[in-house]
Design an enzyme around this catalytic site. Structure first.
Site, PDB file in Angstrom:
ATOM      1  N   THR A 122       0.577 -10.449 -20.476  1.00 36.33           N
ATOM      2  CA  THR A 122       0.482 -11.405 -21.582  1.00 36.33           C
ATOM      3  C   THR A 122       0.893 -12.779 -21.061  1.00 36.33           C
ATOM      4  O   THR A 122       2.018 -12.962 -20.606  1.00 36.33           O
ATOM      5  CB  THR A 122       1.395 -10.982 -22.742  1.00 36.33           C
ATOM      6  OG1 THR A 122       1.063  -9.650 -23.123  1.00 36.33           O
ATOM      7  CG2 THR A 122       1.206 -11.901 -23.941  1.00 36.33           C
ATOM      8  N   LEU A 152      -0.474  -1.978 -25.349  1.00 35.32           N
ATOM      9  CA  LEU A 152       0.324  -0.761 -25.300  1.00 35.32           C
ATOM     10  C   LEU A 152       1.468  -0.801 -26.298  1.00 35.32           C
ATOM     11  O   LEU A 152       2.132  -1.822 -26.464  1.00 35.32           O
ATOM     12  CB  LEU A 152       0.911  -0.549 -23.900  1.00 35.32           C
ATOM     13  CG  LEU A 152      -0.055  -0.536 -22.722  1.00 35.32           C
ATOM     14  CD1 LEU A 152       0.693  -0.167 -21.455  1.00 35.32           C
ATOM     15  CD2 LEU A 152      -1.204   0.420 -22.967  1.00 35.32           C
ATOM     16  N   ARG A 153       1.702   0.346 -26.929  1.00 36.81           N
ATOM     17  CA  ARG A 153       2.906   0.530 -27.745  1.00 36.81           C
ATOM     18  C   ARG A 153       3.835   1.453 -26.976  1.00 36.81           C
ATOM     19  O   ARG A 153       3.426   2.536 -26.566  1.00 36.81           O
ATOM     20  CB  ARG A 153       2.562   1.163 -29.090  1.00 36.81           C
ATOM     21  CG  ARG A 153       1.614   0.359 -29.968  1.00 36.81           C
ATOM     22  CD  ARG A 153       1.066   1.250 -31.083  1.00 36.81           C
ATOM     23  NE  ARG A 153       0.272   2.339 -30.545  1.00 36.81           N
ATOM     24  CZ  ARG A 153      -0.029   3.456 -31.221  1.00 36.81           C
ATOM     25  NH1 ARG A 153       0.432   3.639 -32.449  1.00 36.81           N
ATOM     26  NH2 ARG A 153      -0.773   4.385 -30.656  1.00 36.81           N
ATOM     27  N   ALA A 259      10.901  -2.457 -44.043  1.00 34.91           N
ATOM     28  CA  ALA A 259      12.038  -3.373 -43.997  1.00 34.91           C
ATOM     29  C   ALA A 259      13.192  -2.723 -43.242  1.00 34.91           C
ATOM     30  O   ALA A 259      13.375  -1.509 -43.279  1.00 34.91           O
ATOM     31  CB  ALA A 259      12.472  -3.733 -45.413  1.00 34.91           C
ATOM     32  N   GLY A 260      13.962  -3.552 -42.579  1.00 35.94           N
ATOM     33  CA  GLY A 260      15.102  -3.012 -41.844  1.00 35.94           C
ATOM     34  C   GLY A 260      15.677  -4.037 -40.899  1.00 35.94           C
ATOM     35  O   GLY A 260      15.720  -5.228 -41.197  1.00 35.94           O
ATOM     36  N   CYS A 267       8.274  -7.495 -25.738  1.00 31.12           N
ATOM     37  CA  CYS A 267       7.004  -8.168 -26.030  1.00 31.12           C
ATOM     38  C   CYS A 267       7.073  -9.110 -27.222  1.00 31.12           C
ATOM     39  O   CYS A 267       6.977 -10.324 -27.061  1.00 31.12           O
ATOM     40  CB  CYS A 267       5.909  -7.122 -26.258  1.00 31.12           C
ATOM     41  SG  CYS A 267       5.436  -6.231 -24.767  1.00 31.12           S
ATOM     42  N   ARG A 337      15.608  -4.199 -24.018  1.00 35.24           N
ATOM     43  CA  ARG A 337      15.368  -5.646 -23.977  1.00 35.24           C
ATOM     44  C   ARG A 337      15.306  -6.197 -25.400  1.00 35.24           C
ATOM     45  O   ARG A 337      14.536  -5.730 -26.223  1.00 35.24           O
ATOM     46  CB  ARG A 337      14.072  -5.953 -23.228  1.00 35.24           C
ATOM     47  CG  ARG A 337      14.123  -5.685 -21.740  1.00 35.24           C
ATOM     48  CD  ARG A 337      12.766  -5.901 -21.092  1.00 35.24           C
ATOM     49  NE  ARG A 337      11.783  -4.939 -21.573  1.00 35.24           N
ATOM     50  CZ  ARG A 337      10.486  -4.958 -21.230  1.00 35.24           C
ATOM     51  NH1 ARG A 337      10.031  -5.915 -20.432  1.00 35.24           N
ATOM     52  NH2 ARG A 337       9.661  -4.036 -21.695  1.00 35.24           N
TER      53      ARG A 337
END
Length: 440
Positions: A122, A152-153, A259-260, A267, A337
């Site tokens: 990216t 990618l997830r 929500a949270g 990313c 991260r």
């Protein structure tokens, strides 16, 4: 086909193994000898479900190997995928392209026949065109640069590589050999195209913008529902039920309306900040000004949970025992991260609490980032004599917890559900003080 993948981190290692799984002869390249040695031995240096099996299968089949030798890689193939990191610059919003530039600067002079560098990383819009110029200035042969962004997830990376929901290829249409590049990429992805995976052909800038725009949209959707949750907290409404109702609208959908504690990882946070920085450089910062509030809302959720923990401990965290369940930024990952969970744990410790963290996969990575926190090897150990329990990553192990699991070990029956993933009714019925985000 023969191809190389430069960078063997999360993106590069996954892409290399999956290209070999598609039948190609792949060499993964990295400057880190330790990482290369692990991968060559069939060990993935991070947690990603299913990847190790793919890695080992293709090493055994002879379709995949790893090296630190750029000259070996340059001689191996004409298609070179670029999968190195583009982290956020220290003290700035922009993306640091030093690893991208290092690959191009080292590889280009070694090329002995026409080749293509195909970006997966990216990057800020405009990077690919600049890299094309940079590569051709350093190479003795013709070099083409194309961009094929990844989507990618973490936790689903193998699936997302082998069966993506779309393939995007950005070409420099002004170059005579752009058709040659397209032909090679179509051959590499022939099995996916035959499986009717949509193949979108674009210019370089559009391909670069697709990934960062997707991340910006998802970040906006997450922050939107978290902003609404703040209104719900002020009115007594239930944000979870509200999101369910919104989700039935086909124009909106239910996904990413949870929500949270908000988003994190390697990313979304750095990509939306780099998007803002690049837009500013282009004189279009007004167009993405809303992303500053998206970022602010996301960061505000973390301090909100710290405040909730203080209230649960009588108004002060000084001397409190706090159990934090979850350190990875999301379940099925060991990635810490910009992890909201680990960030909250660190802030609570700074307020004087004794914090004990447990995560099924991310403890070692967490220890490197926050060595002063206490780390447990189980839920019960983490919650031993806790004044409050915080569920901050929605691992199945945590969402399946019941009050009877924790009753024997905690000091106070108080739980904060930072992901709204528990059954609040069941916990309250068992005599626990339950607090969620945006829920009454």
């Amino acid at each position: 086909m023969r191809c190389t993948v430069f960078g063997t981190g999360y993106l590069g290692a996954t892409h290399a193994a999956c290209m070999a799984e598609l039948g190609h002869d792949v060499v993964g390249v990295d400057v880190d000898p330790g990482k290369v040695a692990k991968l060559a031995d069939g060990v993935v240096p991070f947690y990603e479900p299913g990847l190790e099996e793919v890695l080992q299968r293709n090493l055994a089949a002879g379709r995949l190997r790893f090296t630190t030798d750029y000259s070996d890689a340059a001689a191996h193939a004409d298609v070179h995928f670029l999968g190195v990191g583009t982290p956020q610059k220290k003290g700035e919003y922009g993306a640091d392209l030093k690893y991208v530039h290092a690959v191009v600067d080292t590889l280009a002079p070694m090329l002995e026949r026409p080749a293509m560098i195909v970006g997966k990383s990216t990057v800020p819009v405009g990077t690919a065109a600049a890299l094309g110029v940079r590569a051709r200035e350093r190479a003795k042969v013709d070099v083409e640069v194309a961009w094929n962004p990844e989507f990618l997830r973490e936790g689903f990376a193998v699936q997302d590589t082998l069966r993506p929901d779309r393939l995007v290829l950005g070409l420099d249409h002004g170059r005579e050999r752009s058709a040659w590049v397209q032909e090679h990429i179509r051959e590499i992805y022939a099995d996916l195209i035959a499986a009717e995976i949509p193949f979108l052909l674009t210019d370089l800038a559009t391909a670069e913008l697709v990934k960062v725009s997707a991340n910006a949209f998802l970040a906006t959707k997450i922050s939107f529902i978290n902003a609404v949750s703040e209104v719900c907290e002020a009115t007594g409404a239930d944000v979870t039920m509200l999101a369910d109702a919104l989700g039935y609208d086909a124009r909106i959908g239910r996904r990413f309306l949870n929500a949270g504690l908000g988003f994190g990882g390697g990313c979304l946070p750095k990509d939306i900040r780099a998007f803002m920085a690049r837009s500013g450089e282009l004189g279009a910062d007004h167009a993405v000004a809303f992303l500053r509030e998206v970022d602010n809302i996301n960061m505000r959720r973390r301090t909100k949970v710290v405040d909730m923990a203080a209230r649960a401990c009588g108004g002060s965290l000084l001397g409190a025992n706090v159990a934090v369940l979850g350190a990875a930024f999301k379940p099925e990952s060991d990635d810490v991260r910009d992890s909201p969970a680990l960030n909250v744990a660190g802030m609570i410790q700074l307020h004087g609490a004794v914090v004990t963290v447990y995560d099924p996969k991310a403890v070692e990575n967490s220890r490197r980032v926050f060595p002063t926190l206490n780390y447990a090897t189980s839920v019960s150990e983490a919650c031993d004599r806790a004044d409050v329990v915080l569920v901050l990553t929605e691992w199945n192990e945590f969402t399946a917890l019941t009050p009877t699991d924790l009753d024997p070990v905690v000091r106070s029956r108080s739980i904060i559900d930072g992901r709204n993933c528990l059954d609040s009714t069941a916990w309250r019925a068992a005599g626990w003080v339950y607090a969620g985000l945006g829920t009454p």
